[in-house]
Each structure stands twice: as C-alpha cells, then as structure tokens.
Design a protein around this motif. Structure first.
Motif, PDB file in Angstrom:
ATOM      1  N   PHE A   1     -15.538 -37.931 -29.195  1.00 18.57           N
ATOM      2  CA  PHE A   1     -14.662 -38.058 -28.041  1.00 18.57           C
ATOM      3  C   PHE A   1     -13.257 -38.533 -28.395  1.00 18.57           C
ATOM      4  CE2 PHE A   1     -17.676 -41.771 -27.990  1.00 18.57           C
ATOM      5  CZ  PHE A   1     -16.811 -42.719 -28.549  1.00 18.57           C
ATOM      6  N   LEU A   2     -12.355 -38.302 -27.447  1.00 16.36           N
ATOM      7  CA  LEU A   2     -11.023 -38.889 -27.478  1.00 16.36           C
ATOM      8  C   LEU A   2     -11.171 -40.349 -27.083  1.00 16.36           C
ATOM      9  CD1 LEU A   2      -7.879 -38.339 -27.644  1.00 16.36           C
ATOM     10  CD2 LEU A   2      -7.990 -38.032 -25.155  1.00 16.36           C
TER      11      LEU A   2
ATOM     12  N   ASP B   1      -2.934 -43.887 -19.199  1.00 18.99           N
ATOM     13  CA  ASP B   1      -1.678 -43.346 -19.709  1.00 18.99           C
ATOM     14  C   ASP B   1      -1.611 -41.864 -19.321  1.00 18.99           C
ATOM     15  OD1 ASP B   1       0.245 -42.058 -21.405  1.00 18.99           O
ATOM     16  OD2 ASP B   1       0.023 -43.628 -22.906  1.00 18.99           O
ATOM     17  N   PRO B   2      -0.557 -41.438 -18.640  1.00 17.53           N
ATOM     18  CA  PRO B   2      -0.479 -40.038 -18.210  1.00 17.53           C
ATOM     19  C   PRO B   2      -0.619 -39.039 -19.345  1.00 17.53           C
ATOM     20  CG  PRO B   2       1.244 -41.349 -17.162  1.00 17.53           C
ATOM     21  CD  PRO B   2       0.608 -42.227 -18.197  1.00 17.53           C
ATOM     22  N   ARG B   3      -0.127 -39.406 -20.528  1.00 15.33           N
ATOM     23  CA  ARG B   3      -0.238 -38.507 -21.681  1.00 15.33           C
ATOM     24  C   ARG B   3      -1.696 -38.351 -22.098  1.00 15.33           C
ATOM     25  NH1 ARG B   3       3.216 -41.658 -25.832  1.00 15.33           N
ATOM     26  NH2 ARG B   3       1.724 -43.191 -25.041  1.00 15.33           N
ATOM     27  N   VAL B   4      -2.430 -39.459 -22.072  1.00 10.63           N
ATOM     28  CA  VAL B   4      -3.852 -39.432 -22.432  1.00 10.63           C
ATOM     29  C   VAL B   4      -4.629 -38.586 -21.433  1.00 10.63           C
ATOM     30  CG1 VAL B   4      -5.937 -40.848 -22.666  1.00 10.63           C
ATOM     31  CG2 VAL B   4      -3.766 -41.641 -23.645  1.00 10.63           C
ATOM     32  N   LYS B   5      -4.315 -38.736 -20.150  1.00 10.20           N
ATOM     33  CA  LYS B   5      -4.993 -37.942 -19.126  1.00 10.20           C
ATOM     34  C   LYS B   5      -4.718 -36.453 -19.309  1.00 10.20           C
ATOM     35  CE  LYS B   5      -5.569 -41.244 -15.355  1.00 10.20           C
ATOM     36  NZ  LYS B   5      -5.295 -41.513 -13.925  1.00 10.20           N
ATOM     37  N   LYS B   6      -3.483 -36.109 -19.649  1.00 13.57           N
ATOM     38  CA  LYS B   6      -3.160 -34.699 -19.888  1.00 13.57           C
ATOM     39  C   LYS B   6      -3.944 -34.165 -21.074  1.00 13.57           C
ATOM     40  CE  LYS B   6       1.586 -34.693 -18.071  1.00 13.57           C
ATOM     41  NZ  LYS B   6       3.028 -34.572 -18.431  1.00 13.57           N
ATOM     42  N   LEU B   7      -4.007 -34.946 -22.155  1.00 15.49           N
ATOM     43  CA  LEU B   7      -4.727 -34.481 -23.338  1.00 15.49           C
ATOM     44  C   LEU B   7      -6.213 -34.349 -23.053  1.00 15.49           C
ATOM     45  CD1 LEU B   7      -4.835 -33.660 -26.272  1.00 15.49           C
ATOM     46  CD2 LEU B   7      -4.900 -36.085 -26.906  1.00 15.49           C
ATOM     47  N   ALA B   8      -6.779 -35.304 -22.319  1.00  8.59           N
ATOM     48  CA  ALA B   8      -8.206 -35.229 -21.974  1.00  8.59           C
ATOM     49  C   ALA B   8      -8.514 -33.955 -21.203  1.00  8.59           C
ATOM     50  CB  ALA B   8      -8.608 -36.457 -21.160  1.00  8.59           C
ATOM     51  N   LYS B   9      -7.648 -33.590 -20.288  1.00  7.79           N
ATOM     52  CA  LYS B   9      -7.850 -32.380 -19.506  1.00  7.79           C
ATOM     53  C   LYS B   9      -7.754 -31.136 -20.379  1.00  7.79           C
ATOM     54  CE  LYS B   9      -6.257 -30.034 -15.302  1.00  7.79           C
ATOM     55  NZ  LYS B   9      -5.315 -30.088 -14.158  1.00  7.79           N
ATOM     56  N   LEU B  10      -6.792 -31.129 -21.295  1.00 10.33           N
ATOM     57  CA  LEU B  10      -6.623 -29.970 -22.175  1.00 10.33           C
ATOM     58  C   LEU B  10      -7.789 -29.833 -23.151  1.00 10.33           C
ATOM     59  CD1 LEU B  10      -2.798 -30.223 -22.979  1.00 10.33           C
ATOM     60  CD2 LEU B  10      -3.927 -28.691 -21.338  1.00 10.33           C
TER      61      LEU B  10
ATOM     62  N   GLY C   1       3.371 -30.138 -20.347  1.00  8.28           N
ATOM     63  CA  GLY C   1       4.355 -31.213 -20.412  1.00  8.28           C
ATOM     64  C   GLY C   1       3.932 -32.361 -21.313  1.00  8.28           C
ATOM     65  N   LEU C   2       3.145 -32.061 -22.338  1.00  8.41           N
ATOM     66  CA  LEU C   2       2.650 -33.088 -23.255  1.00  8.41           C
ATOM     67  C   LEU C   2       3.285 -32.924 -24.621  1.00  8.41           C
ATOM     68  CD1 LEU C   2       0.665 -35.380 -24.006  1.00  8.41           C
ATOM     69  CD2 LEU C   2      -1.015 -33.600 -24.562  1.00  8.41           C
ATOM     70  N   ASP C   3       3.912 -33.992 -25.115  1.00 13.08           N
ATOM     71  CA  ASP C   3       4.457 -34.035 -26.466  1.00 13.08           C
ATOM     72  C   ASP C   3       3.385 -34.661 -27.354  1.00 13.08           C
ATOM     73  OD1 ASP C   3       5.939 -34.144 -28.764  1.00 13.08           O
ATOM     74  OD2 ASP C   3       7.556 -35.401 -27.960  1.00 13.08           O
ATOM     75  N   LEU C   4       2.731 -33.851 -28.163  1.00  9.09           N
ATOM     76  CA  LEU C   4       1.565 -34.286 -28.933  1.00  9.09           C
ATOM     77  C   LEU C   4       1.861 -34.270 -30.419  1.00  9.09           C
ATOM     78  CD1 LEU C   4      -1.491 -34.991 -28.983  1.00  9.09           C
ATOM     79  CD2 LEU C   4      -1.950 -32.522 -29.006  1.00  9.09           C
TER      80      LEU C   4
END
Length: 275
Positions: A234-235, A244-253, A63-66
């Motif tokens: 690093f990110l 930011d929820p988007r940042v957390k999603k990207l960090a996990k990925l 669910g991440l728009d990157l």
C-alpha cells in the motif's frame, strides 16, 4: 543484533537521503508539506514502475506533481517518511508496517492498498519441492515479518510444520516438524535471489524476484495464494498526512482502471492488483 545493525544503517541512510534531497533543492516543504511535489519513496520493482506510469500518464491531468525516489531496502523508506524527507512511501504490507512501527517508534499509516506480490520458493538446482534432498539449505528473508511469511509458505506446502500460534513472528525455532531436515540461511530480503547459486532454494519476495528476472507465476516451485492474503502492498504516509490533497490524488490514481490494466499487462500475474 541484526535489528540493531539494520536500524543503525537506516539512520545513516536516512541522513544521507536528507542531505541528497537538500542538495537537489527539494526541501522538507516539498516532501511533507501540502504544497510542491509529492515525493514518494518506493522499491524499484514494481512500486516505482507503477508510480512512474502514474507520473507519466495520469498525474498531470489530475493536477499532481509527483516525484519518485527509489530505494533498495525495506527500512529507509519508512525512516525517510517519518522524518519528512519524503511525503509518502509505497513498498510494504500491513504485518511488516506493524512490526516496523513497534520496533522503531515510527508513526507510519496505510492510505490505500494497491497490489500483491506473491512470495515464492525458487531454485536453480531442483525442479520441484519433492526434489529437495535431506539437509538442503533454504535461504529466507531475515526481517521478522518476511521470515515468518517464508516459513508459512513452506508449511503450507508440507515442507515443515510450525507450532500453533507462531503467526507473523515465526522463526526456525518455531518449527515442530522438519522431515527433510532443511537448514535455513537468513539473509537480507534483497540478497535472497542472489543466493540461488549458493543454496538449494530461496524464498524470495515478489519485487526482488522480478528484479532478478524471475517470473513468479512461472518460475516459482511454490507460490503464495492471493486468496485472503494479508500482504497487499500500500501507499503509506506519516500519521496526520492522510488528508494531504496530493496524497488523496495519488491514492485515487493508484487504484484507477488505468493502473489496474498496467499491472495486468506488464506483470502477467506476477503482481496482482488488489482493488
């Protein structure tokens, strides 16, 4: 003098980036707000390649728009993150960021460490460090942290000796022993691989080595050890955007098993996953 010039260039480049993003319809809300695509500034190799792998294979399911924006310098990604033109960046290590924040009054913070690019000494003229002649010229990156990192690499391999405590701000002035009487040519980090025909050897950052079709694990005369290495990439985001929820999603990925396998398969030891 060189820092003033680089900062001025960065300001101009950041302004151009902002205009470019506006022209493309990507306003500040989509870059640094909590909605819209997460725009990430990155060096082309390997950072943008890793992000593109995430975008093409993992982001949609999460669910991440990157959106990935490539930059070839080590300044603009931070200034763009600071002014909100992009929402995050992925290109740097902690010593570099600490130095950058201190000198530029920025407020960039790390989110998650992803990989290490070992720094290496390369040459198109000699096959080993022992073959470097007295008075040989060695190109080194001219930003504070990477120059110190380059000198520490040379010191670790017996080419020079640095005074105690030189640390992450070491310069050629901190050399106490130089048995080969090496001369140093300070260049923008991106220029070091291009200097190989003009100097006897060059210390090149891993990402620029790969871009220049060098294989660090095979072509470097000497290479940094990955053990206890503080230079993991690093990110990063502007302080306050870590949640930011988007940042957390990207960090996990970025720290997923899929990304680790991608790094191992694509870079064969020239880039090393740090998780």
């Amino acid at each position: 003098m060189r820092n003033t010039a680089k900062i001025t260039t960065a300001v101009l480049a950041a302004g151009a980036l902002t205009l470019g993003l506006t022209a493309c319809g990507s306003g500040k809300d989509s870059a640094s707000g909590s909605s819209g695509p997460l725009i990430v500034a990155a060096s082309p190799v390997p950072h943008a390649e890793i992000l593109t792998f995430v975008k093409d294979n993992l982001a949609q399911k999460a669910g991440l728009d990157l959106e990935v924006k490539e930059f070839t310098d080590y300044v603009t990604p931070n200034t763009a993150t600071e002014d909100g033109s992009v929402g995050a960046n992925y290109f740097q290590n902690q010593p570099y960021l600490d130095d950058f924040n201190k000198k530029n009054g920025t407020h960039i913070v790390p989110v998650v460490t992803v990989h290490l690019e070992p720094l290496g000494l390369y040459s198109s003229k000699v096959k080993s460090v022992e073959d470097l002649k007295s008075g040989a010229t060695v190109a080194v990156p001219n930003d504070t942290v990477n120059e110190a990192r380059a000198l520490k690499l040379l010191a670790a391999n017996g080419l020079i000796t640095l005074k105690d405590g030189a640390g992450n701000s070491a310069t050629p002035a901190d050399i106490t022993k130089n048995p080969k009487n090496l001369k140093f040519k300070e260049l923008e980090a991106a220029q070091t691989p291009r200097s190989l025909n003009d100097v006897d050897a060059a210390v090149v950052n891993g990402n620029y080595a790969i871009e220049a079709d060098l294989k660090p694990a095979e072509d470097a005369l000497v290479l940094e050890s990955a053990k206890d290495n503080p230079y993991g990439n690093f990110l990063a985001v502007k302080e306050g955007n870590e949640d930011d929820p988007r940042v957390k999603k990207l960090a996990k990925l970025l720290t997923s098993a899929e990304v680790k396998k991608f790094i191992e398969d694509k870079y064969a030891g020239s880039v090393i996953a740090s998780f």
